[in-house]
Design an enzyme around this catalytic site. Structure first.
Site, PDB file in Angstrom:
ATOM      1  N   ILE A   1     -11.860   5.486 -35.150  1.00 38.04           N
ATOM      2  CA  ILE A   1     -12.190   5.145 -36.540  1.00 38.04           C
ATOM      3  C   ILE A   1     -13.467   4.309 -36.592  1.00 38.04           C
ATOM      4  O   ILE A   1     -14.292   4.450 -37.487  1.00 38.04           O
ATOM      5  CB  ILE A   1     -10.995   4.419 -37.203  1.00 38.04           C
ATOM      6  CG1 ILE A   1      -9.837   5.413 -37.395  1.00 38.04           C
ATOM      7  CG2 ILE A   1     -11.390   3.769 -38.534  1.00 38.04           C
ATOM      8  CD1 ILE A   1      -8.504   4.774 -37.750  1.00 38.04           C
TER       9      ILE A   1
ATOM     10  N   GLU B   1       6.864   6.844 -16.080  1.00 37.31           N
ATOM     11  CA  GLU B   1       7.787   7.813 -15.471  1.00 37.31           C
ATOM     12  C   GLU B   1       9.049   7.111 -14.955  1.00 37.31           C
ATOM     13  O   GLU B   1      10.150   7.661 -15.036  1.00 37.31           O
ATOM     14  CB  GLU B   1       7.080   8.557 -14.329  1.00 37.31           C
ATOM     15  CG  GLU B   1       5.947   9.473 -14.795  1.00 37.31           C
ATOM     16  CD  GLU B   1       4.716   8.726 -15.305  1.00 37.31           C
ATOM     17  OE1 GLU B   1       4.512   7.573 -14.887  1.00 37.31           O
ATOM     18  OE2 GLU B   1       3.996   9.296 -16.145  1.00 37.31           O
TER      19      GLU B   1
ATOM     20  N   GLU C   1       4.245  -3.084 -14.127  1.00 38.58           N
ATOM     21  CA  GLU C   1       5.649  -3.418 -14.381  1.00 38.58           C
ATOM     22  C   GLU C   1       6.533  -2.175 -14.471  1.00 38.58           C
ATOM     23  O   GLU C   1       7.479  -2.125 -15.240  1.00 38.58           O
ATOM     24  CB  GLU C   1       5.800  -4.259 -15.664  1.00 38.58           C
ATOM     25  CG  GLU C   1       5.099  -5.597 -15.630  1.00 38.58           C
ATOM     26  CD  GLU C   1       5.727  -6.580 -14.655  1.00 38.58           C
ATOM     27  OE1 GLU C   1       6.929  -6.461 -14.394  1.00 38.58           O
ATOM     28  OE2 GLU C   1       4.991  -7.458 -14.148  1.00 38.58           O
TER      29      GLU C   1
ATOM     30  N   PRO D   1       0.824  -1.217   0.000  1.00 38.41           N
ATOM     31  CA  PRO D   1       0.000   0.000   0.000  1.00 38.41           C
ATOM     32  C   PRO D   1       0.860   1.269   0.000  1.00 38.41           C
ATOM     33  O   PRO D   1       0.426   2.318  -0.475  1.00 38.41           O
ATOM     34  CB  PRO D   1      -0.804  -0.121   1.296  1.00 38.41           C
ATOM     35  CG  PRO D   1      -0.897  -1.593   1.537  1.00 38.41           C
ATOM     36  CD  PRO D   1       0.408  -2.161   1.056  1.00 38.41           C
TER      37      PRO D   1
END
Lengths: 388, 113
Positions: A342, A372, A368, A133
């Site tokens: 599209i 940044e 993963e 966390p």
């Protein structure tokens, strides 16, 4: 570097492409759009098929019974395996097998008997418990789960979050701080069995990836013996870091596969669909979107194969893996977004796989190692190590 | 902050008149007998014609009178369905009777607080 597939690679690519189109996509058409599993009978039948193809356990090293396929070829095949609705996170619904947890190959002989071989036989499933966390991008500093020496073993206390598959796994590898004074040199990797007293899967964490959930774990006075240490005490960070770097290459390949599939759909739709008396394909606005898709895909493919080639040669590939992960996850997201644009209204529906890819591809910019962090890794290479 | 784990809305009678007014959205639902014992946890996925409404209409047509239901509109109907099944198993030691007849192949284990 020449990244054109060799004749042998092309043969394998064609084989996997046929498998995806003839076996996976027809089954998938009958499943819920967010499904992550095949019917067990279909799963078993297709595993036999991939074994017959000689491609089962494609990521397993040769000494453990894998098919001995180099990483560049594995990337080329991973691009193919991802080209269906569930392909980004569950390529071919796992019918190509695999250990699922590269670190367990680092186990000692006793641990290999208890964990690695049963995993390779499909008898045990693992989970990977790193993120907490307090953060996931900087595990060296964010890990607050503690393991303290007690009764010839270790007592773990703490929490993990965004852990996939922990509720179904038979064991997992969990990173805990064993020396608070040493930063990244104070982390140890433990193997935790599912039934260990004090280990709890507390809740499901729902995310954009609605086909599957993550979990939150709690360790409350969870005692494990020394036999459960993977590697050495205080050397767990290297185990985690190695995985994070290696994982970026196949992670990028999955993004490219989905981007190619979305792009192909957009091209077909543009050729077929007319508005105001003209095919979409004849509109410059649409053509430019398709051109940008092509550029994003080719860029990501080039950098991903470059990273794989360096890894294959045994050269350092940390920066290349970061560039691959960055270009494939960001470029792949743009490709899916343009393909949806599209397709118009149809692109927003669950009738097509685009909306699932759009949600799941968004996660890839964070999973993963976020974009940044990849840029930080690349910047260190450009500016030199004194930036650290 | 965690979302609410258990589905604790009031029960409503499982009748055609009530379920015909349900939204066509995706989500999860629970069916209980007349005493309020949960007998089934279901999901209304994207392959249904009218989401929760069609699923509950089907349930109402197949179950004896006296059953009750409650729904939760949820785009993440699959993961929420797994979650409700695991929480029920943790709370009661088993799946609801009608789910136990055809359990999902790989249901996980939760120990919710």
């Amino acid at each position: 570097m020449d990244f054109e597939p060799s004749a042998e690679q092309q043969m394998l690519i064609d084989q996997v492409r046929r498998y995806v189109r003839e076996e996976i996509i027809p089954l998938e058409a009958k499943l819920d759009p967010d499904a992550a599993e095949l019917d067990p009978a279909d799963q078993a039948r297709l595993v036999e098929k991939t074994k017959a193809m000689g491609l089962y356990g494609i990521d397993i090293p040769k000494e453990f019974g894998g098919p001995d396929i180099d990483i560049v070829t594995r990337v080329l095949l991973a691009i193919e395996m991802a080209q269906h609705r569930a392909g980004l996170y569950v390529p071919c619904y796992g019918t190509f097998g695999g250990a699922g947890l590269a670190q367990i190959f680092e186990a000692n002989e006793d641990q290999k008997e208890r964990y690695l071989y049963p995993t390779l036989r499909g008898e045990k499933k693992p989970f990977f418990g790193l993120t907490e966390p307090s953060g996931g991008s900087d595990p060296a500093r964010a890990i607050q789960t503690r393991a303290e020496r007690k009764d010839n073993g270790w007592v773990l206390n703490g929490a993990k979050i965004f852990i996939s598959g922990a509720d179904r796994a038979q064991y997992g590898i969990v990173f805990a701080r064993t020396d608070a004074s040493k930063g990244r040199a104070g982390i140890t990797c433990f193997i935790i069995d599912a039934g260990t007293p004090g280990f709890h899967v507390r809740r499901v964490v729902h995310t954009l990836r609605s086909s599957s959930y993550a979990t939150e774990l709690e360790f409350k006075d969870c005692w494990v013996s020394d036999h459960q240490i993977l590697g050495e005490v205080n050397k767990g960070f290297a185990v985690a870091n190695d995985r994070l770097t290696r994982q970026r290459i196949p992670y990028a390949a999955g993004c490219i596969g989905v981007a190619i599939a979305a792009h192909e759909m957009a091209v077909e739709w543009a050729k077929m669909r007319s508005t105001f008396g003209e095919k979409l394909a004849n509109r410059q606005a649409i053509q430019w979107m398709l051109v940008d898709n092509e550029i994003d895909i080719r860029t990501a493919r080039h950098f991903t194969l470059e990273a794989a080639e360096k890894a294959r040669r045994g050269l350092p590939f940390r920066t290349e893996a970061a560039i691959a992960k960055l270009t494939a996850s960001e470029g792949g997201g743009r490709v899916v977004d343009r393909a949806m644009q599209i397709h118009g209204g149809m692109g927003m529906t669950k009738d097509l796989p685009l909306e699932r890819w759009y949600r799941e591809m968004r996660i890839r910019r964070v999973g993963e190692g976020p974009s940044e962090v990849q840029r930080m890794v690349i910047a260190r290479e450009i500016l030199g190590s004194n930036l650290r | 902050m965690a979302l609410r784990l258990r589905l604790d809305k009031p029960w409503r009678p499982l009748t055609a008149e009530v379920v015909d007014r349900l939204p066509g959205q995706l989500g999860v639902y629970q069916i209980a007998d007349a005493k309020g014992t949960i007998v089934y946890i279901g999901q209304a996925g994207a392959r249904t014609a009218f989401g929760l409404r069609s699923e509950l209409q089907r349930e109402a047509s197949q179950r004896a009178s006296g059953h009750q239901f409650r729904v939760e509109v949820n785009q993440q109907y699959r993961t929420r369905w797994f979650e409700l099944l695991m929480v029920h198993q943790a709370d009661h030691g088993s799946l609801p009777t009608d789910n136990a007849k055809n359990p999902p192949p790989a249901l996980g284990r939760l120990s919710p607080n």
